[in-house]
Design an enzyme around this catalytic site. Structure first.
Site, PDB file in Angstrom:
ATOM      1  CG  HIS A  75      -0.074   4.190   4.698  1.00 39.60           C
ATOM      2  ND1 HIS A  75      -0.775   3.448   5.634  1.00 39.60           N
ATOM      3  CD2 HIS A  75      -0.963   5.089   4.199  1.00 39.60           C
ATOM      4  CE1 HIS A  75      -2.017   3.888   5.700  1.00 39.60           C
ATOM      5  NE2 HIS A  75      -2.159   4.877   4.840  1.00 39.60           N
TER       6      HIS A  75
ATOM      7  CG  ASP B 270       0.344  -1.892   7.653  1.00 44.79           C
ATOM      8  OD1 ASP B 270       1.270  -2.711   7.777  1.00 44.79           O
ATOM      9  OD2 ASP B 270       0.504  -0.659   7.807  1.00 44.79           O
TER      10      ASP B 270
ATOM     11  CG  ASP C  89       4.825   2.959   7.378  1.00 41.76           C
ATOM     12  OD1 ASP C  89       3.970   3.323   6.557  1.00 41.76           O
ATOM     13  OD2 ASP C  89       4.544   2.255   8.371  1.00 41.76           O
ATOM     14  CG  HIS C  90       4.094  -0.253   4.325  1.00 45.79           C
ATOM     15  ND1 HIS C  90       4.152  -1.570   4.712  1.00 45.79           N
ATOM     16  CD2 HIS C  90       3.560   0.428   5.380  1.00 45.79           C
ATOM     17  CE1 HIS C  90       3.674  -1.686   5.943  1.00 45.79           C
ATOM     18  NE2 HIS C  90       3.308  -0.485   6.368  1.00 45.79           N
TER      19      HIS C  90
ATOM     20  CG  HIS D  60      -0.388  -0.040   2.537  1.00 42.62           C
ATOM     21  ND1 HIS D  60       0.353  -1.100   3.010  1.00 42.62           N
ATOM     22  CD2 HIS D  60      -0.443   0.859   3.567  1.00 42.62           C
ATOM     23  CE1 HIS D  60       0.730  -0.858   4.262  1.00 42.62           C
ATOM     24  NE2 HIS D  60       0.269   0.330   4.616  1.00 42.62           N
TER      25      HIS D  60
ATOM     26  CG  HIS E 257      -4.139  -0.269   6.705  1.00 38.97           C
ATOM     27  ND1 HIS E 257      -4.152   0.131   8.027  1.00 38.97           N
ATOM     28  CD2 HIS E 257      -2.958   0.178   6.188  1.00 38.97           C
ATOM     29  CE1 HIS E 257      -3.037   0.784   8.294  1.00 38.97           C
ATOM     30  NE2 HIS E 257      -2.298   0.836   7.199  1.00 38.97           N
TER      31      HIS E 257
END
Length: 282
Positions: free
Chosen positions: A56, A134, A58-59, A54, A110
């Protein structure tokens, strides 16, 4: 197929999946390019693709830099918000990397564009692997930032929960101890939760990962996969599985770890005003 578990940032995981016969590799959620490339060099493999669960940061934040450093790198994902995306994938689309087969599993909730990746090798005795981002954690599930309890219920029961029970679960964050503390609150009599929590605490003390788990294990201690069980319904006061899941997620969002008692000497120092010179505004 070899999976390298790479701890990054505060509690994230990224993964390097190596096709051992060709020495080609694919990364999952490449958040920290420098760290990933160090391991690519150490393993003496060629990075061919990134699978992003996804958008975000931090990914996905390493995608652009990796695309710049590795010409021809393919970046797969289901959301246009994913940086450097070259291949947009859809639910149940299958990809092939040498002997490694990948099935894309769309799990919106999410985020609205969340994709999990199920991997296996035909004819291999090894268990298949699920990279669940997540959506599914060890002992928990992701927050419903862009979706609903109905969506997460389908994700956990009909999509991920229907995979082979021996599937190894590689999730996006190390939050197992926190998840299992909540699971113990929900099911205080569940001996499997108690044992798994004790094991996870020991792993945490030794700075070791708690991934992978297996799908079969998750059904024994993960409250979000146990919504039809009587203790879960008793805890939530609901019987409809979606409502149980919705209530569990709200309870988990409000769940706080027990606060540690403040240091008594520090409290005395505050009482006596010893910190005042440091706290006064300039």
């Amino acid at each position: 197929m070899k999976v390298k578990v790479i701890s990054v940032l505060e509690d994230n995981y990224m993964y390097l999946v190596i096709e051992e016969s060709t020495r080609d590799a694919i990364a999952v959620d490449a958040a920290v390019p420098k760290r990933l490339l160090e391991i690519v060099r150490k393993e003496e493999v060629v990075l061919r693709a990134i699978l992003t669960t996804h958008h975000h940061w931090d990914h996905a934040r390493g995608n652009e830099e990796l695309a710049r450093l590795c010409p021809g790198l393919r970046v797969y994902g289901a959301d246009e918000r994913i940086g450097a995306l070259t291949h947009k994938v859809t639910h149940e689309q299958e990809l092939t990397f040498g002997a490694i087969r990948v099935r894309c599993l769309f799990t919106p909730c999410h985020t609205s564009g969340h994709m999990c990746y199920f991997m296996w090798e035909d004819g291999s005795p090894d268990a298949p692997a699920l990279f669940s981002g997540d959506t599914l954690f060890v002992g928990g599930c992701g927050k419903f930032f862009e979706g609903t309890a109905e969506q997460m219920y389908i994700n956990l029961t009909q999509i991920l929960g229907a995979l082979p029970k021996e599937t190894k679960v590689f999730c996006g964050h190390e939050c197992t101890v926190r998840n299992l503390k909540f699971a113990l609150k929900v099911e205080p009599e569940n001996e499997i939760v108690k044992k798994k929590l004790a094991w996870a605490k020991q792993r945490d003390d030794e700075d070791l990962p708690t991934v992978p788990s297996t799908l079969q294990e998750e059904f024994l201690y993960n409250p979000f996969l146990r919504v039809t069980e009587e203790p879960l319904q008793k805890f939530t006061g609901k019987t409809d599985p979606v409502e149980v899941l919705r209530t569990l997620r709200t309870e988990k969002d409000n769940f706080k770890k027990p606060k540690e008692r403040p240091n008594p000497q520090a409290m005395l120092a505050f009482d006596w005003g010893l910190f005042s010179p440091f706290l006064e505004k300039k």
